[in-house]
Design an enzyme around this catalytic site. Sequence first.
Site, PDB file in Angstrom:
ATOM      1  N   PRO A 258       0.815  -1.202   0.000  1.00  0.00           N
ATOM      2  CA  PRO A 258       0.000   0.000   0.000  1.00  0.00           C
ATOM      3  C   PRO A 258       0.855   1.261   0.000  1.00  0.00           C
ATOM      4  O   PRO A 258       1.884   1.305   0.674  1.00  0.00           O
ATOM      5  CB  PRO A 258      -0.811  -0.108   1.286  1.00  0.00           C
ATOM      6  CG  PRO A 258      -0.152  -1.151   2.107  1.00  0.00           C
ATOM      7  CD  PRO A 258       0.651  -2.015   1.194  1.00  0.00           C
TER       8      PRO A 258
ATOM      9  N   ALA B  62       1.576   4.014   3.649  1.00  0.00           N
ATOM     10  CA  ALA B  62       1.274   3.205   4.838  1.00  0.00           C
ATOM     11  C   ALA B  62       2.521   2.904   5.656  1.00  0.00           C
ATOM     12  O   ALA B  62       2.489   2.074   6.544  1.00  0.00           O
ATOM     13  CB  ALA B  62       0.586   1.906   4.430  1.00  0.00           C
ATOM     14  N   GLY B  63       3.626   3.563   5.332  1.00  0.00           N
ATOM     15  CA  GLY B  63       4.841   3.326   6.105  1.00  0.00           C
ATOM     16  C   GLY B  63       5.541   2.035   5.724  1.00  0.00           C
ATOM     17  O   GLY B  63       6.402   1.548   6.461  1.00  0.00           O
TER      18      GLY B  63
ATOM     19  N   SER C   8       6.767   2.490   0.290  1.00  0.00           N
ATOM     20  CA  SER C   8       6.374   2.513  -1.127  1.00  0.00           C
ATOM     21  C   SER C   8       7.135   3.567  -1.920  1.00  0.00           C
ATOM     22  O   SER C   8       7.551   3.307  -3.056  1.00  0.00           O
ATOM     23  CB  SER C   8       4.866   2.727  -1.271  1.00  0.00           C
ATOM     24  OG  SER C   8       4.497   3.943  -0.661  1.00  0.00           O
ATOM     25  N   SER C   9       7.346   4.746  -1.360  1.00  0.00           N
ATOM     26  CA  SER C   9       8.001   5.782  -2.173  1.00  0.00           C
ATOM     27  C   SER C   9       9.494   5.487  -2.323  1.00  0.00           C
ATOM     28  O   SER C   9      10.064   5.696  -3.399  1.00  0.00           O
ATOM     29  CB  SER C   9       7.763   7.183  -1.618  1.00  0.00           C
ATOM     30  OG  SER C   9       8.265   7.292  -0.326  1.00  0.00           O
TER      31      SER C   9
ATOM     32  N   ASP D  37      14.868   4.110   4.904  1.00  0.00           N
ATOM     33  CA  ASP D  37      13.997   3.356   3.993  1.00  0.00           C
ATOM     34  C   ASP D  37      14.767   2.820   2.787  1.00  0.00           C
ATOM     35  O   ASP D  37      14.780   1.620   2.521  1.00  0.00           O
ATOM     36  CB  ASP D  37      12.847   4.246   3.486  1.00  0.00           C
ATOM     37  CG  ASP D  37      11.735   4.375   4.504  1.00  0.00           C
ATOM     38  OD1 ASP D  37      11.959   4.023   5.674  1.00  0.00           O
ATOM     39  OD2 ASP D  37      10.643   4.847   4.134  1.00  0.00           O
TER      40      ASP D  37
END
Length: 351
Positions: A112, A115-116, A119-120, A163
């Site tokens: 998703p 949603a942490g 994804s980005s 991330d």
Amino acid sequence: MSTTSTVSASTIDVVFGSAPGKVILFGEHAVVFGQTAIASTIDRGIRVAVTHRAGATDGPVLKSMNAMLPGRSRPDPDGEGPERLREALALLRSLCGDRVRSLSFSVDGAIPAGAGLGSSAALAVALVRGVHEFFDEHIDDAALIERAFAVERVFHGNPSGVDHTTIVSGGVIAYRRDLGSGAATATPVRLARRVPLVVGVAGPHAGTKNAVTALRDRARRHQAHYDHLYAGIGALADAAKGHLERGELAAVGELMDLNQGYLNALGVSTPAIEVLCATARERGALGAKLSGAGGGGAVIALVDDGPDAQGAIVRAFAAAGYAAFATELPASDPSVTNSSRPTSQTTKDPS
Ligand code: PMV
């Protein structure tokens, strides 16, 4: 997930760049202030198909973005619409050269957005990988991290780097960035045993950049107290590394619950996140906490190895109305899963 593959046909050349999502087991927010975080890739992610548009010079362009969850297809959880994405593509052109102007990207995601779950950052890594694969060039991890970090900054302003470093390294890492020099250190965490998780999604969050900025503003009024909270979270992450490496999952779970208490104190939890954490603990989870920026987004529950232990929690989350899935941390023994393993590395903040 394999990182790249190529499909060739007589009229079409498609190259894929992919990247996994991630969870943060310990240390979100505190990592922005120089504390340790423990993060891991998960077994679902993003895939970018790269194609060539003959004669085109106006790109690169995004042809399609398939929803990563029903109703949510935005790649930029900070809600700034296609503008941010255009900016990211323009940056990709300046990083990878004018030759990318004829490329077109189609994105498919199994995580998703907003949603942490990374994804980005996964999108940034998959785009850079896809471009290099298209031109049949090798890119080493340090260069990939640097380029993906630049693209990720378009979405998140001033991210800690946890991330995309996790996503490029693969596996479980302890990550820390020195605030003075900007140098980041990623150290592999060698798991002693299988670590099952359940991920629940407490709805979209309000954006990492917004959450980090709002926290910084709140902290200014009581800086010394907030600094104690960040240091407390960092101490939990440092201790958790040892417990993970010794296979002491009960202790890891207890520290996750403590970490969630700190995150609540920082004001980044929500009623829905607390409901998911409580539900998971009631159903036997060893510990539960939000993962990522908070204010919505993902909750992770650490689960014991018992029969159907994950299934019981997935069903309880679903019954409460939240999307959920079972996963596990990538095993340190590569014969157990095919996840790539990190090597200890230090990268310099490109800023
Ligand atoms: O983008 P998210 O939701 O995975 O959050 C990233 C973790 C933060 O610590 C909140 C921000 C950062 O840059 O490390």
